[in-house]
Scaffold this active site. Structure first.
Site, PDB file in Angstrom:
ATOM      1  CE1 TYR A  17      -4.743  -4.386  17.233  1.00 30.14           C
ATOM      2  CE2 TYR A  17      -6.338  -3.007  16.115  1.00 30.14           C
ATOM      3  CZ  TYR A  17      -5.311  -3.154  17.016  1.00 30.14           C
ATOM      4  OH  TYR A  17      -4.852  -2.047  17.706  1.00 30.14           O
ATOM      5  CB  ILE A  31      -1.002  -0.018   1.177  1.00 29.74           C
ATOM      6  CG1 ILE A  31      -2.186   0.913   0.875  1.00 29.74           C
ATOM      7  CG2 ILE A  31      -0.324   0.340   2.493  1.00 29.74           C
ATOM      8  CD1 ILE A  31      -3.389   0.661   1.733  1.00 29.74           C
ATOM      9  CB  SER A  62      -9.457  -5.867  11.769  1.00 24.61           C
ATOM     10  OG  SER A  62      -9.642  -4.718  12.581  1.00 24.61           O
ATOM     11  CB  VAL A 121      -0.475  -2.045   6.914  1.00 24.31           C
ATOM     12  CG1 VAL A 121      -1.588  -1.645   7.818  1.00 24.31           C
ATOM     13  CG2 VAL A 121      -0.501  -1.254   5.627  1.00 24.31           C
ATOM     14  CG  ASP A 122       0.540   1.885  12.473  1.00 28.48           C
ATOM     15  OD1 ASP A 122       0.755   2.965  11.905  1.00 28.48           O
ATOM     16  OD2 ASP A 122       0.219   1.794  13.674  1.00 28.48           O
TER      17      ASP A 122
HETATM   18  N1  AR6 Z   1       0.698  -3.067   2.281  1.00 31.24           N
HETATM   19  C1  AR6 Z   1      -0.513  -3.668   2.315  1.00 31.24           C
HETATM   20  N2  AR6 Z   1      -0.898  -4.505   3.283  1.00 31.24           N
HETATM   21  C2  AR6 Z   1       0.005  -4.752   4.261  1.00 31.24           C
HETATM   22  C3  AR6 Z   1       1.281  -4.166   4.315  1.00 31.24           C
HETATM   23  C4  AR6 Z   1       1.626  -3.286   3.251  1.00 31.24           C
HETATM   24  N3  AR6 Z   1       2.804  -2.669   3.197  1.00 31.24           N
HETATM   25  N4  AR6 Z   1       1.910  -4.614   5.423  1.00 31.24           N
HETATM   26  C5  AR6 Z   1       1.064  -5.458   6.042  1.00 31.24           C
HETATM   27  N5  AR6 Z   1      -0.088  -5.550   5.342  1.00 31.24           N
HETATM   28  P1  AR6 Z   1      -1.996  -5.342  10.388  1.00 31.24           P
HETATM   29  P2  AR6 Z   1      -4.449  -4.919  11.957  1.00 31.24           P
HETATM   30  C6  AR6 Z   1      -1.294  -6.323   5.631  1.00 31.24           C
HETATM   31  O1  AR6 Z   1      -1.462  -6.264  11.420  1.00 31.24           O
HETATM   32  O2  AR6 Z   1      -4.787  -6.364  11.897  1.00 31.24           O
HETATM   33  C7  AR6 Z   1      -0.249  -2.663  13.974  1.00 31.24           C
HETATM   34  O3  AR6 Z   1       0.808  -2.940  14.843  1.00 31.24           O
HETATM   35  C8  AR6 Z   1      -1.193  -7.517   6.520  1.00 31.24           C
HETATM   36  O4  AR6 Z   1      -0.711  -8.636   5.804  1.00 31.24           O
HETATM   37  O5  AR6 Z   1      -1.077  -4.365   9.776  1.00 31.24           O
HETATM   38  O6  AR6 Z   1      -5.536  -3.922  11.725  1.00 31.24           O
HETATM   39  C9  AR6 Z   1      -1.053  -1.442  14.404  1.00 31.24           C
HETATM   40  O7  AR6 Z   1      -0.253  -0.479  15.039  1.00 31.24           O
HETATM   41  C10 AR6 Z   1      -2.633  -7.714   6.952  1.00 31.24           C
HETATM   42  O8  AR6 Z   1      -3.341  -8.473   5.996  1.00 31.24           O
HETATM   43  O9  AR6 Z   1      -3.271  -4.497  10.930  1.00 31.24           O
HETATM   44  C11 AR6 Z   1      -2.058  -2.038  15.339  1.00 31.24           C
HETATM   45  O10 AR6 Z   1      -1.533  -2.178  16.643  1.00 31.24           O
HETATM   46  C12 AR6 Z   1      -3.212  -6.306   6.922  1.00 31.24           C
HETATM   47  O11 AR6 Z   1      -2.207  -5.491   6.310  1.00 31.24           O
HETATM   48  C13 AR6 Z   1      -2.331  -3.403  14.744  1.00 31.24           C
HETATM   49  O12 AR6 Z   1      -1.166  -3.749  14.010  1.00 31.24           O
HETATM   50  C14 AR6 Z   1      -3.519  -5.739   8.284  1.00 31.24           C
HETATM   51  O13 AR6 Z   1      -2.613  -6.242   9.236  1.00 31.24           O
HETATM   52  C15 AR6 Z   1      -3.493  -3.365  13.792  1.00 31.24           C
HETATM   53  O14 AR6 Z   1      -3.782  -4.669  13.364  1.00 31.24           O
END
Ligand code: AR6
Length: 181
Positions: free
Chosen positions: A125, A10, A121, A32-33
């Site tokens: 999450y 993203i 999520s 992703v954060d």
């Molecule tokens: N581009 C697109 N998708 C991605 C990327 C990227 N660069 N990196 C990861 N994903 P998550 P949540 C996907 O854990 O579940 C954080 O620590 C990943 O594979 O990022 O909402 C925050 O600070 C997954 O499918 O978000 C919160 O504490 C999706 O993004 C917590 O994680 C979401 O995974 C939020 O958890």
């Protein structure tokens, strides 16, 4: 309005706004954060600290969204949203739907015409990928159904969002979104 799903990162998307799956602190994290903060540069964290100081001293509530600039990202804006944490018993589908809808509303407020969402999520999450896909796609479609939106004075105006792109990091996640679409 076009709704699509692609596999990718993203942080490299050439859209007006990218959505960050943040946590309530807005002070960064993994997934992703972490990727968005790394790519946007340190000014993003400063902007998030400012949001905490001014607007959300107690943190951004689950299901809500807030906008900052995108700084070093190709995207002009980052819309930060906080998904419900399944692993902590936050299992209301309305909260997850709200993440998508509120993000679209915030994007429209700053004039964005294109927006990219991750699978909010579906990572740390702990929500099921198919469930996130179903809810995300339904929220985007419902939004599409209300492109003429009344403002406070009762005037209607177009939503301005022409493209909603779900950007999925893995093949199984892309499959889930393709099924939902
Ligand atoms: N581009 C697109 N998708 C991605 C990327 C990227 N660069 N990196 C990861 N994903 P998550 P949540 C996907 O854990 O579940 C954080 O620590 C990943 O594979 O990022 O909402 C925050 O600070 C997954 O499918 O978000 C919160 O504490 C999706 O993004 C917590 O994680 C979401 O995974 C939020 O958890």
């Amino acid at each position: 309005m076009q709704i699509e799903a692609v596999r990718g990162d993203i942080t490299t998307q050439d859209v007006d706004a990218v959505v960050n799956a943040a946590n309530s602190s807005l002070l960064g994290g993994g997934g992703v954060d972490g990727a968005i903060h790394a790519a946007a540069g340190p000014r993003l964290l400063e902007a998030c600290r400012e949001v905490r100081r001014t607007t959300y001293p107690d943190g951004l509530p689950v299901g809500d969204a807030v906008v900052t600039p995108g700084f070093d990202l190709p995207a002009r804006w980052v819309v930060h949203t906080v998904g419900p944490n399944w692993n902590r018993g936050q299992r209301e589908t309305a909260d997850l739907a709200s993440c998508f809808t509120r993000s679209l509303e915030r994007a429209v407020e700053v004039g964005a015409a294109s927006i990219a969402f991750p699978a909010v999520s579906a990572g740390a999450y702990g929500w099921d990928a198919d469930e996130v896909a179903r809810i995300g796609v339904a929220a985007a479609r419902a939004w599409q159904g209300s492109t003429e939106r009344p403002d406070e004075d009762g005037h209607t105006h177009p939503s301005g969002i022409a493209l909603v792109r779900f950007v999925l990091f893995s093949a199984p996640l892309l499959d889930a979104f393709e099924r939902a679409l």
